[in-house]
Design a protein around this motif. Structure first.
Motif, PDB file in Angstrom:
ATOM      1  N   UNK A   1      57.600  17.526 -48.619  1.00 33.74           N
ATOM      2  CA  UNK A   1      57.274  18.902 -48.990  1.00 33.74           C
ATOM      3  C   UNK A   1      58.526  19.726 -49.266  1.00 33.74           C
ATOM      4  N   UNK A   2      59.626  19.368 -48.646  1.00 39.27           N
ATOM      5  CA  UNK A   2      60.890  20.040 -48.959  1.00 39.27           C
ATOM      6  C   UNK A   2      61.429  19.594 -50.315  1.00 39.27           C
ATOM      7  N   UNK A   3      61.324  18.293 -50.596  1.00 43.46           N
ATOM      8  CA  UNK A   3      61.938  17.741 -51.807  1.00 43.46           C
ATOM      9  C   UNK A   3      61.060  17.887 -53.050  1.00 43.46           C
ATOM     10  N   UNK A   4      59.751  17.628 -52.891  1.00 41.65           N
ATOM     11  CA  UNK A   4      58.845  17.621 -54.037  1.00 41.65           C
ATOM     12  C   UNK A   4      57.742  18.685 -53.959  1.00 41.65           C
ATOM     13  N   UNK A   5      57.404  19.112 -52.757  1.00 38.12           N
ATOM     14  CA  UNK A   5      56.268  20.016 -52.587  1.00 38.12           C
ATOM     15  C   UNK A   5      54.936  19.309 -52.630  1.00 38.12           C
ATOM     16  N   UNK A   6      54.966  17.983 -52.753  1.00 36.13           N
ATOM     17  CA  UNK A   6      53.716  17.215 -52.837  1.00 36.13           C
ATOM     18  C   UNK A   6      54.009  15.747 -52.547  1.00 36.13           C
ATOM     19  N   UNK A   7      52.947  14.991 -52.322  1.00 40.98           N
ATOM     20  CA  UNK A   7      53.095  13.555 -52.080  1.00 40.98           C
ATOM     21  C   UNK A   7      51.753  12.880 -52.289  1.00 40.98           C
TER      22      UNK A   7
ATOM     23  N   UNK B   1      59.927  30.272 -47.459  1.00 38.66           N
ATOM     24  CA  UNK B   1      60.567  29.579 -48.569  1.00 38.66           C
ATOM     25  C   UNK B   1      61.249  28.277 -48.227  1.00 38.66           C
ATOM     26  N   UNK B   2      60.962  27.710 -47.065  1.00 35.20           N
ATOM     27  CA  UNK B   2      61.676  26.490 -46.653  1.00 35.20           C
ATOM     28  C   UNK B   2      61.043  25.205 -47.204  1.00 35.20           C
ATOM     29  N   UNK B   3      59.917  25.336 -47.869  1.00 35.70           N
ATOM     30  CA  UNK B   3      59.328  24.197 -48.550  1.00 35.70           C
ATOM     31  C   UNK B   3      59.420  24.452 -50.059  1.00 35.70           C
ATOM     32  N   UNK B   4      58.759  23.629 -50.838  1.00 40.19           N
ATOM     33  CA  UNK B   4      58.818  23.764 -52.298  1.00 40.19           C
ATOM     34  C   UNK B   4      57.403  23.765 -52.846  1.00 40.19           C
ATOM     35  N   UNK B   5      56.990  24.876 -53.477  1.00 39.40           N
ATOM     36  CA  UNK B   5      55.686  24.969 -54.124  1.00 39.40           C
ATOM     37  C   UNK B   5      55.865  24.558 -55.588  1.00 39.40           C
ATOM     38  N   UNK B   6      55.385  23.379 -55.968  1.00 38.68           N
ATOM     39  CA  UNK B   6      55.780  22.821 -57.269  1.00 38.68           C
ATOM     40  C   UNK B   6      54.935  23.314 -58.446  1.00 38.68           C
ATOM     41  N   UNK B   7      55.593  23.495 -59.568  1.00 38.61           N
ATOM     42  CA  UNK B   7      54.862  23.693 -60.814  1.00 38.61           C
ATOM     43  C   UNK B   7      54.238  22.363 -61.217  1.00 38.61           C
ATOM     44  N   UNK B   8      53.006  22.433 -61.728  1.00 45.03           N
ATOM     45  CA  UNK B   8      52.324  21.233 -62.197  1.00 45.03           C
ATOM     46  C   UNK B   8      51.395  21.605 -63.345  1.00 45.03           C
TER      47      UNK B   8
END
Length: 314
Positions: free
Chosen positions: A37-43, A237-244
């Motif tokens: 979740x830090x690196x990609x915001x998803x898995x 803001x410590x995680x990454x909410x990804x654009x998709x």
């Protein structure tokens, strides 16, 4: 276009019988979740609590409801932003979807079904409610791990009790040309956690932190777990909410669904004081999710590079 490189989402297995708080398995998976979740915001998540026959049934239910006549689907209305029927959109002509509010509650699903099928549809209702109830367990595990990994256990009950579940069923029509066409435009989700499931037709693309797009090709046995802006705001803001986005090609219809954990009306998203310090100053002012949704659907919200920062950024 998406990257031709071999970027892949992290794959995390939640199927071990020993996956319980305090065990070595739990700690190992919790670390993987935090890093992803830090690196990609998803898995990509493997979660055997949703059996194969139920996964097959939900895809059938999605197709059944979205192949109803348009005048029937238009009965799916809601005063809540993002909860009703979407279709015939100029910005996404291939896309249509319907929302089922509180889809883990049998009575609420039956009420939804009775609007579309006056005689009711018990099979559809049972499939949707069972699927949502089982998949909500994965949502709770991911959120529990997220809270634990930040040392915020004192907020656990409040956090887990702050949301309802919305199940959106989605259809992407076959493009009328041989070119790749936009199915759904680039966006971040605005909720807490999203869990996606799809048929065999790919199309989902995720953008990395450095702006590179890559295709996501989940296994038929897996789900894509993604965090939204509201959870990212809660962790300051410590995680990454990804654009998709979804890009469509080929000659097959894409059916998918998304389980969204959404803060209840009136609940205020506010970063815990433990996550605010000199190195991590407050990024977002406290906000009401429903009001944030309303802003997002205004012209200003749609135009903003980041609706969250525009709405409540410090």
């Amino acid at each position: 276009m998406a990257s031709e490189t071999t970027l892949k989402l992290p794959a995390i297995d939640f199927s071990n019988e020993e996956l319980k708080p305090g065990t070595e398995v739990w700690e190992s998976v919790k670390y993987q979740v935090r890093k992803a979740l830090e690196d990609y915001g998803c898995f990509e998540a493997f979660f055997n609590k949703v059996p194969a026959d139920l996964r097959k049934s939900i895809l059938g239910a999605i197709e059944e409801v979205l192949e109803l006549p348009l005048e029937t689907k238009l009965r799916n209305v809601s005063k809540k932003p993002f909860h009703g029927y979407f279709g015939q959109l100029l910005v996404a002509p291939l896309y249509e979807s319907m929302g089922i509010d509180d889809a883990n509650v049998a009575e609420m699903v039956e009420t939804f079904a009775n609007v579309l099928w006056p005689q009711g549809n018990p099979t559809f209702s049972k499939t949707v409610q069972s699927f949502t109830e089982q998949l909500a367990e994965l949502d709770k595990i991911v959120r529990r791990m997220t809270v634990e990994s930040r040392g915020l256990e004192k907020y656990m009950d409040e956090h887990l009790d702050s949301t309802n579940y919305l199940l959106r069923v989605m259809k992407y029509k076959v493009p009328e040309t041989s070119d790749t066409e936009l199915g759904l435009r680039s966006h971040t989700d605005k909720n807490i956690v999203t869990i996606l499931y799809q048929n065999e037709v790919d199309g989902l693309e995720v953008q990395t932190k450095n702006g590179e797009w890559f295709s996501v090709k989940p296994s038929p046995d897996s789900f894509v777990v993604m965090i939204g802006d509201s959870l990212n705001a809660w962790v300051n803001g410590r995680l990454h909410s990804p654009y998709h986005r979804v890009m469509m090609t080929g000659n097959q219809t894409r059916y998918s669904c998304g389980l969204f954990s959404i803060p209840k009306a009136g609940y205020i998203i506010k970063a815990p004081e433990e996550l605010i310090d000199e190195e991590h100053p407050l990024q977002f002012k406290p906000f009401d999710q429903v009001e944030f949704f309303k802003f997002y659907y205004t012209e200003a919200g749609r135009r903003a590079e980041s609706a969250l920062h525009t709405y409540c950024g410090v």
